[in-house]
Design a protein around this motif. Sequence first.
Motif, PDB file in Angstrom:
ATOM      1  N   ASP A   1       3.562  -1.714   8.847  1.00  0.00           N
ATOM      2  CA  ASP A   1       3.608  -0.284   8.537  1.00  0.00           C
ATOM      3  C   ASP A   1       5.056   0.195   8.583  1.00  0.00           C
ATOM      4  O   ASP A   1       5.655   0.296   9.647  1.00  0.00           O
ATOM      5  CB  ASP A   1       2.762   0.484   9.552  1.00  0.00           C
TER       6      ASP A   1
ATOM      7  N   LYS B   1      -3.272   6.040   3.968  1.00  0.00           N
ATOM      8  CA  LYS B   1      -2.871   4.635   4.121  1.00  0.00           C
ATOM      9  C   LYS B   1      -3.080   4.144   5.560  1.00  0.00           C
ATOM     10  O   LYS B   1      -3.712   3.117   5.791  1.00  0.00           O
ATOM     11  CB  LYS B   1      -1.390   4.466   3.731  1.00  0.00           C
ATOM     12  N   SER B   2      -2.516   4.891   6.512  1.00  0.00           N
ATOM     13  CA  SER B   2      -2.606   4.474   7.911  1.00  0.00           C
ATOM     14  C   SER B   2      -4.052   4.518   8.405  1.00  0.00           C
ATOM     15  O   SER B   2      -4.473   3.658   9.183  1.00  0.00           O
ATOM     16  CB  SER B   2      -1.720   5.367   8.787  1.00  0.00           C
TER      17      SER B   2
ATOM     18  N   ILE C   1       2.976  -1.378   4.102  1.00  0.00           N
ATOM     19  CA  ILE C   1       3.067   0.048   3.771  1.00  0.00           C
ATOM     20  C   ILE C   1       4.538   0.404   3.723  1.00  0.00           C
ATOM     21  O   ILE C   1       5.287   0.106   4.657  1.00  0.00           O
ATOM     22  CB  ILE C   1       2.356   0.911   4.828  1.00  0.00           C
TER      23      ILE C   1
ATOM     24  N   LEU D   1       0.866  -1.175   0.000  1.00  0.00           N
ATOM     25  CA  LEU D   1       0.000   0.000   0.000  1.00  0.00           C
ATOM     26  C   LEU D   1       0.904   1.226   0.000  1.00  0.00           C
ATOM     27  O   LEU D   1       1.703   1.412   0.930  1.00  0.00           O
ATOM     28  CB  LEU D   1      -0.890  -0.018   1.242  1.00  0.00           C
TER      29      LEU D   1
ATOM     30  N   THR E   1      -8.636   5.835  -3.813  1.00  0.00           N
ATOM     31  CA  THR E   1      -7.896   4.781  -4.505  1.00  0.00           C
ATOM     32  C   THR E   1      -7.599   5.226  -5.933  1.00  0.00           C
ATOM     33  O   THR E   1      -8.513   5.556  -6.690  1.00  0.00           O
ATOM     34  CB  THR E   1      -8.726   3.480  -4.563  1.00  0.00           C
TER      35      THR E   1
END
Length: 506
Positions: free
Chosen positions: A168, A44-45, A199, A36, A221
Motif C-alpha cells: 500500500d 482500494k484500502s 496500490i 490498484l 470497479t
Amino acid sequence: MSEYILEMNDISKEFTGVKALSHVNFKVKKGEIHCLVGENGAGKSTLMKVLSGVYPYGTYEGDLVFEGRIQQFHKISDSVHAGIVIIHQELALFPDLTVYENIFIGNEIKDRGMVDWNKTIAEAEKILKKVNLDVNPETLVKDLGVGKRQLIEIAKALSKDVKLLILDEPTAALNEDDSENLLRLIQELKKQGITCIMISHKLKEVISIADKATVIRDGVTICTLDAANDEISESTIIKNMVGREINDIYPKRAKKQFGETVLELKNWSAYDPKLGRHVVKKADLLVRKGEIIGIAGLMGSGRTELALSIFGNAKSYKLQGEMVVEGKLKVLKHPSDAIHEGIAYVTEDRKGDGLFLIQDIKNNISIANLNELSKNGVINENEEIKIANEYKDSLHIKASSLEQIVGNLSGGNQQKVSLGKWLFVGPKLLLLDEPTRGIDVGAKYEIYTVMNKLIEEGLSIIMISSELGEVLGMSDRIYVMAQGEIMGELSSEKADQEKIMQLATQ
C-alpha cells in the motif's frame, strides 16, 4: 486449476449506511504485478482489508477465492497462514528492536519451545540477501532510513512464505533512488513466483511496473487495463480514476505578476545540537509576493529543516544569518512569532503533526487562530461554524458535515483541512511541505488549483516536494538543496529534471 491466484467476486461492504464497496470484481493472475489505482476514498484500502482479514468474513458480501478455494478469513492471521501478506503505508516495525527480531516477530523460529536466536539471525541474513539489503541483522531498526525499513517489511513478509504480497503506497515516503530500488525488487520477486498487488498514486510507477492495473472509483470497479495491449497510460488511468479528462495536471495561472520581496534569507544557517551538525548551511533565498518557490532535493538534503528554521525555529536549532520579512530584519524565536509575521507552515506529516485526527473538521480549522474567535476566553461557536463552513466550501472539502472526524477523511480531504487551518491565520507566506504526498491525482489537481488561487490573491508560497514533475509544473523559481546547502537556483523556463538532479547529487 484457474490461472487466477485471486478472485474477489461481487464484494460489497457498508459502514453505517455508507456503501464503501459495491459489487467489486477484482482478479489477479499468479505471478503478475497488478496495480490498484483510484482516488482517495475510492475503496482500494477497504478492498485490501477485506482480502487480508482486517474486515473479517461475515462483515462483507461476496466471495473471496484464493488459489481456487473460497476463503473465510476471520482474522489477519488466517490470511497470513494462507500466504497473503499486506504491507501498509505506515510501517509496522518496532524501532527499538533489531532487524532480525522485526523480521521474525510473531513468527519466531523455535527449538523445543524456546526461540533459537542463532538460527533466527542466520535465516534473517538469508532473507536480507533476497531483498538486496546489506545490513547487519543485529542493527536496531531506529538506526536505519525509511528506504531500508521498507525492505525489512518485505523481508518480514518473505519469512512467512508469502504467495501474494500487497503493498500500500510503498514509495510514498521514499526518495527517487530508494523508490527505484524497491520497484526493481518487486520485479525480482515476480521472477521468484511471488504475486504482487501494489496500490499507488504515482502513475509513472504504475506505468513502469504493472502487468495489469485495475481502476476503482466510488467503490465500483471501473476497468482493468492490460500492459500487454498497451492500455496502461497516464491519460487513460486519470480519465477512469476521476471520471473526466485532466489534460494538464498542473493548471496554469492566467498571468504571473510578482510584487515586492516578502522573505529574504542571507547567509542563513541552522545547527542541530541533537545531530551535532549543520542541517542548513549559508543559504541565500528570496521570495516575492505572488510567487511559488520550489525547493527540490533528495531526502535528507535539508529541505524540511530549512522550512522549520523559517517557521519560528520550531526545532530549536542554533541559527546564524539574517531573515528579512517585508524589508525588516526579524528574529523569530517561536512558531507563534512566525504566525504573527504572516508565515504559516503546512507540515509533510499531516497525520502526526498537522491535524488532530480524533477531532472534527471545525475544531481542526479553528485551532491555529482561536484568538480570532474568542472574547474573554470564550469561543464564539457560531462564528467558528461560519468560518469552518467557508473553508469547507472554498477548498471543496468532501465531508458529510463539519462534525465529521478528520481521521475518517481521505488523504486529499485531510490535506485540505490542514490548508484551511493555516489559511485561517491569514498568512502572507505559506510553507507547503510535500503538499500532495499520498493523495490521488484528482485531489492533487484540486490542491494545485487552490495554490494558484492563493497566489493570484497575493500570497506567496514556498513548496517543498520530492516529485520533480510537481516542482517543475508549479514553481516560478526552483532552489535545489544537497547536504544542507542550496546548490543552485533555476528559473521554471530553464529547469528540467536532469538539471535538478545534477545539482541535487553534487
